[in-house]
Design a protein around this motif. Structure first.
Motif, mmCIF file in Angstrom:
data_model
loop_
_atom_site.group_PDB
_atom_site.id
_atom_site.type_symbol
_atom_site.label_atom_id
_atom_site.label_comp_id
_atom_site.label_asym_id
_atom_site.label_seq_id
_atom_site.Cartn_x
_atom_site.Cartn_y
_atom_site.Cartn_z
ATOM 1 N N ALA A 1 0.829 -1.206 0.000
ATOM 2 C CA ALA A 1 0.000 0.000 0.000
ATOM 3 C C ALA A 1 0.869 1.265 0.000
ATOM 4 C CB ALA A 1 -0.923 -0.004 1.224
ATOM 5 N N GLN A 2 1.876 1.300 0.862
ATOM 6 C CA GLN A 2 2.727 2.493 0.945
ATOM 7 C C GLN A 2 3.555 2.698 -0.318
ATOM 8 O OE1 GLN A 2 4.949 3.176 4.546
ATOM 9 N NE2 GLN A 2 3.288 2.471 5.869
ATOM 10 N N LEU A 3 4.027 1.613 -0.927
ATOM 11 C CA LEU A 3 4.783 1.750 -2.178
ATOM 12 C C LEU A 3 3.908 2.325 -3.284
ATOM 13 C CD1 LEU A 3 6.930 -1.515 -2.234
ATOM 14 C CD2 LEU A 3 7.777 0.833 -2.028
ATOM 15 N N LEU A 4 2.666 1.876 -3.355
ATOM 16 C CA LEU A 4 1.755 2.409 -4.373
ATOM 17 C C LEU A 4 1.476 3.887 -4.130
ATOM 18 C CD1 LEU A 4 -0.801 -0.538 -4.775
ATOM 19 C CD2 LEU A 4 1.091 0.095 -6.292
ATOM 20 N N GLU A 5 1.345 4.274 -2.877
ATOM 21 C CA GLU A 5 1.103 5.681 -2.550
ATOM 22 C C GLU A 5 2.321 6.550 -2.854
ATOM 23 O OE1 GLU A 5 -2.191 5.410 1.058
ATOM 24 O OE2 GLU A 5 -0.062 5.193 1.554
ATOM 25 N N LYS A 6 3.502 6.013 -2.605
ATOM 26 C CA LYS A 6 4.729 6.806 -2.762
ATOM 27 C C LYS A 6 5.238 6.831 -4.200
ATOM 28 C CE LYS A 6 6.248 5.685 1.964
ATOM 29 N NZ LYS A 6 6.305 7.023 2.558
ATOM 30 N N LYS A 7 4.947 5.776 -5.000
ATOM 31 C CA LYS A 7 5.551 5.666 -6.321
ATOM 32 C C LYS A 7 4.569 5.876 -7.468
ATOM 33 C CE LYS A 7 9.099 2.810 -6.637
ATOM 34 N NZ LYS A 7 9.982 1.623 -6.659
ATOM 35 N N THR A 8 3.276 6.076 -7.134
ATOM 36 C CA THR A 8 2.274 6.341 -8.172
ATOM 37 C C THR A 8 1.344 7.450 -7.690
ATOM 38 O OG1 THR A 8 0.500 4.862 -7.406
ATOM 39 C CG2 THR A 8 2.294 3.851 -8.682
ATOM 40 N N ASP A 9 0.430 7.860 -8.560
ATOM 41 C CA ASP A 9 -0.580 8.846 -8.143
ATOM 42 C C ASP A 9 -1.901 8.172 -7.795
ATOM 43 O OD1 ASP A 9 -1.397 8.072 -10.653
ATOM 44 O OD2 ASP A 9 -1.700 10.109 -11.425
ATOM 45 N N LEU A 10 -1.857 6.859 -7.596
ATOM 46 C CA LEU A 10 -3.058 6.118 -7.216
ATOM 47 C C LEU A 10 -3.416 6.376 -5.758
ATOM 48 C CD1 LEU A 10 -2.123 2.706 -8.872
ATOM 49 C CD2 LEU A 10 -3.822 4.336 -9.714
ATOM 50 N N ALA B 1 6.259 -0.845 8.283
ATOM 51 C CA ALA B 1 6.280 -0.862 6.816
ATOM 52 C C ALA B 1 7.121 0.281 6.263
ATOM 53 C CB ALA B 1 4.857 -0.782 6.274
ATOM 54 N N GLU B 2 6.975 1.445 6.866
ATOM 55 C CA GLU B 2 7.766 2.603 6.421
ATOM 56 C C GLU B 2 9.259 2.364 6.663
ATOM 57 O OE1 GLU B 2 7.752 7.478 6.944
ATOM 58 O OE2 GLU B 2 6.471 6.217 8.211
ATOM 59 N N GLU B 3 9.585 1.791 7.816
ATOM 60 C CA GLU B 3 10.981 1.483 8.148
ATOM 61 C C GLU B 3 11.528 0.415 7.193
ATOM 62 O OE1 GLU B 3 14.618 1.686 9.869
ATOM 63 O OE2 GLU B 3 12.903 3.032 10.176
ATOM 64 N N PHE B 4 10.717 -0.581 6.884
ATOM 65 C CA PHE B 4 11.099 -1.643 5.948
ATOM 66 C C PHE B 4 11.451 -1.045 4.587
ATOM 67 C CE2 PHE B 4 10.363 -4.866 2.788
ATOM 68 C CZ PHE B 4 10.618 -6.089 3.386
ATOM 69 N N ILE B 5 10.620 -0.165 4.089
ATOM 70 C CA ILE B 5 10.846 0.468 2.792
ATOM 71 C C ILE B 5 12.152 1.261 2.794
ATOM 72 C CG2 ILE B 5 9.968 2.272 1.251
ATOM 73 C CD1 ILE B 5 7.122 1.260 1.988
ATOM 74 N N LYS B 6 12.430 1.937 3.897
ATOM 75 C CA LYS B 6 13.673 2.703 4.008
ATOM 76 C C LYS B 6 14.886 1.778 4.106
ATOM 77 C CE LYS B 6 11.710 6.777 6.323
ATOM 78 N NZ LYS B 6 11.675 7.542 7.608
ATOM 79 N N GLU B 7 14.800 0.762 4.985
ATOM 80 C CA GLU B 7 15.944 -0.115 5.223
ATOM 81 C C GLU B 7 16.414 -0.802 3.945
ATOM 82 O OE1 GLU B 7 17.305 -4.100 7.744
ATOM 83 O OE2 GLU B 7 15.453 -3.050 8.309
ATOM 84 N N PHE B 8 15.484 -1.263 3.133
ATOM 85 C CA PHE B 8 15.852 -2.012 1.940
ATOM 86 C C PHE B 8 15.866 -1.155 0.666
ATOM 87 C CE2 PHE B 8 14.117 -5.101 4.993
ATOM 88 C CZ PHE B 8 15.265 -5.856 5.168
ATOM 89 N N LEU C 1 13.692 0.595 -1.041
ATOM 90 C CA LEU C 1 12.718 0.252 -2.073
ATOM 91 C C LEU C 1 12.282 1.448 -2.914
ATOM 92 C CD1 LEU C 1 10.484 -2.346 -0.181
ATOM 93 C CD2 LEU C 1 12.587 -2.697 -1.486
ATOM 94 N N LEU C 2 12.439 2.650 -2.401
ATOM 95 C CA LEU C 2 12.075 3.821 -3.180
ATOM 96 C C LEU C 2 13.148 4.197 -4.188
ATOM 97 C CD1 LEU C 2 10.434 6.136 -0.484
ATOM 98 C CD2 LEU C 2 9.332 4.563 -2.073
ATOM 99 N N ASP C 3 14.330 3.630 -4.035
ATOM 100 C CA ASP C 3 15.445 3.931 -4.938
ATOM 101 C C ASP C 3 15.587 2.907 -6.048
ATOM 102 O OD1 ASP C 3 16.110 6.086 -3.261
ATOM 103 O OD2 ASP C 3 17.257 4.773 -1.948
ATOM 104 N N LYS C 4 14.743 1.860 -6.023
ATOM 105 C CA LYS C 4 14.849 0.811 -7.038
ATOM 106 C C LYS C 4 13.850 1.008 -8.151
ATOM 107 C CE LYS C 4 16.449 -2.714 -3.745
ATOM 108 N NZ LYS C 4 16.152 -4.038 -3.157
#
Length: 303
Positions: free
Chosen positions: A52-61, A291-298, A300-303
């Motif tokens: 859910a957070q990846l979709l919110e952060k990486k798209t306009d959905l 979930a937010e920490e997981f996205i940062k640790e790995f 995921l926003l940079d891939k």
């Protein structure tokens, strides 16, 4: 005077047209909503929230969340269109929903390929790339018992089973990849088997009520208790790799979903998931924060 009236009329028509177009645009934006579903246990909610957070952060959905569902309800919901995407496990796809047998020793890639093809053909659901961790079944014993008898694998355990009590949740005794076929594969002959609530398994082992307990390989409590998870040396238990599953019609409408979630491919190990499940279960983090920490640790926003 006539020209003024014509100009006023044109102006009113233009204003009305712009208003209609604006309303359509707003309506389209409002309709760009994806519903992320999730099962009721910690890991399922965490992986759903990561999606859910990846979709919110990486798209306009826009993302709507529907969590805390039983496994069967979650699957029925995506088939009906009540939810659009949720995380599922490859072994479960084959055994529970496609009703296919999985021979012991079947490699994880084959299970993934069969699940992906079957879900598309039978349900028109798309299985995206695996997150890389395998949450399958395993057997655990106390470290004291394992070290005293040099037990590292299920085969090592077999000679001792006539003196041991085995504990697992009720559903494990009814599964094809469950108790009876496991015993047949390894030659287990337990003195007693006990069906119990999943939440009581570790407590029972700690209190000495159970000698061997069936566990999931990413259980958060594995990092907190002094137990040894035995190697499934005959590969009896099928692979349960976690993958996002999305409706084909939604993916056709919003192809950016697959692009946004491509970063999840092989992003995490079993040990990482044990750590995150433990952090959440201990109350140190909420699901959204984890979930937010997981996205940062790995990254995921940079891939």
């Amino acid at each position: 005077m006539r020209k003024i009236k014509e100009l006023l009329c044109f102006s009113l028509m233009l204003t009305l047209l712009l208003s209609i177009l604006s309303g359509c645009a707003a309506g389209n934006a409002k309709n760009k909503t994806v519903i992320v579903g999730g099962k009721s246990y910690t890991e399922a909610q965490l992986t759903s929230e990561i999606i859910a957070q990846l979709l919110e952060k990486k798209t306009d959905l826009k993302v709507e969340r529907k969590y805390d569902m039983a496994s069967a309800i979650c699957f029925e919901s995506i088939c009906r269109g009540d939810i659009h995407i949720y995380p599922e496990y490859t072994g479960g796809m084959l055994l529970a929903y496609l009703q296919e047998d999985v021979e012991p020793g079947t490699d994880p890639q084959t299970i993934y390929d069969r699940a992906k093809a079957g879900f598309k053909e039978k349900f028109d659901l798309v299985v995206l790339e695996s997150m890389g961790f395998n949450n399958t079944y395993a057997n655990a014993v106390s470290r004291e018992f394992a070290e005293a008898h040099n037990i590292k694998t299920n085969s090592d355990l077999a000679p001792y089973t006539p003196q041991l009590t085995y504990g697992a949740e009720h559903s494990f005794f009814d599964r094809k990849d469950g108790y009876e076929n496991m015993c047949a594969t390894y030659g287990f002959q337990f003195a007693k088997e006990v069906k119990m609530n999943v939440a009581l398994k570790y407590q029972s082992m700690e209190e000495g009520l159970m000698d061997v307990v069936n566990v999931y390989t990413t259980d958060g409590l594995l990092s907190q208790l002094d137990v040894v998870v035995l190697e499934d040396d005959k590969n009896f238990f099928p692979a349960y790799y976690c993958c996002p599953v999305v409706r084909q019609d939604i993916l056709d409408k919003y192809p950016e979903i697959e692009t946004a979630l491509a970063c999840l491919k092989d992003c995490v190990t079993e040990q990482d998931m044990i750590r995150y499940n433990s952090i959440i279960d201990s109350g140190k983090m909420t699901i959204p924060v984890a979930a937010e920490e997981f996205i940062k640790e790995f990254g995921l926003l940079d891939k």
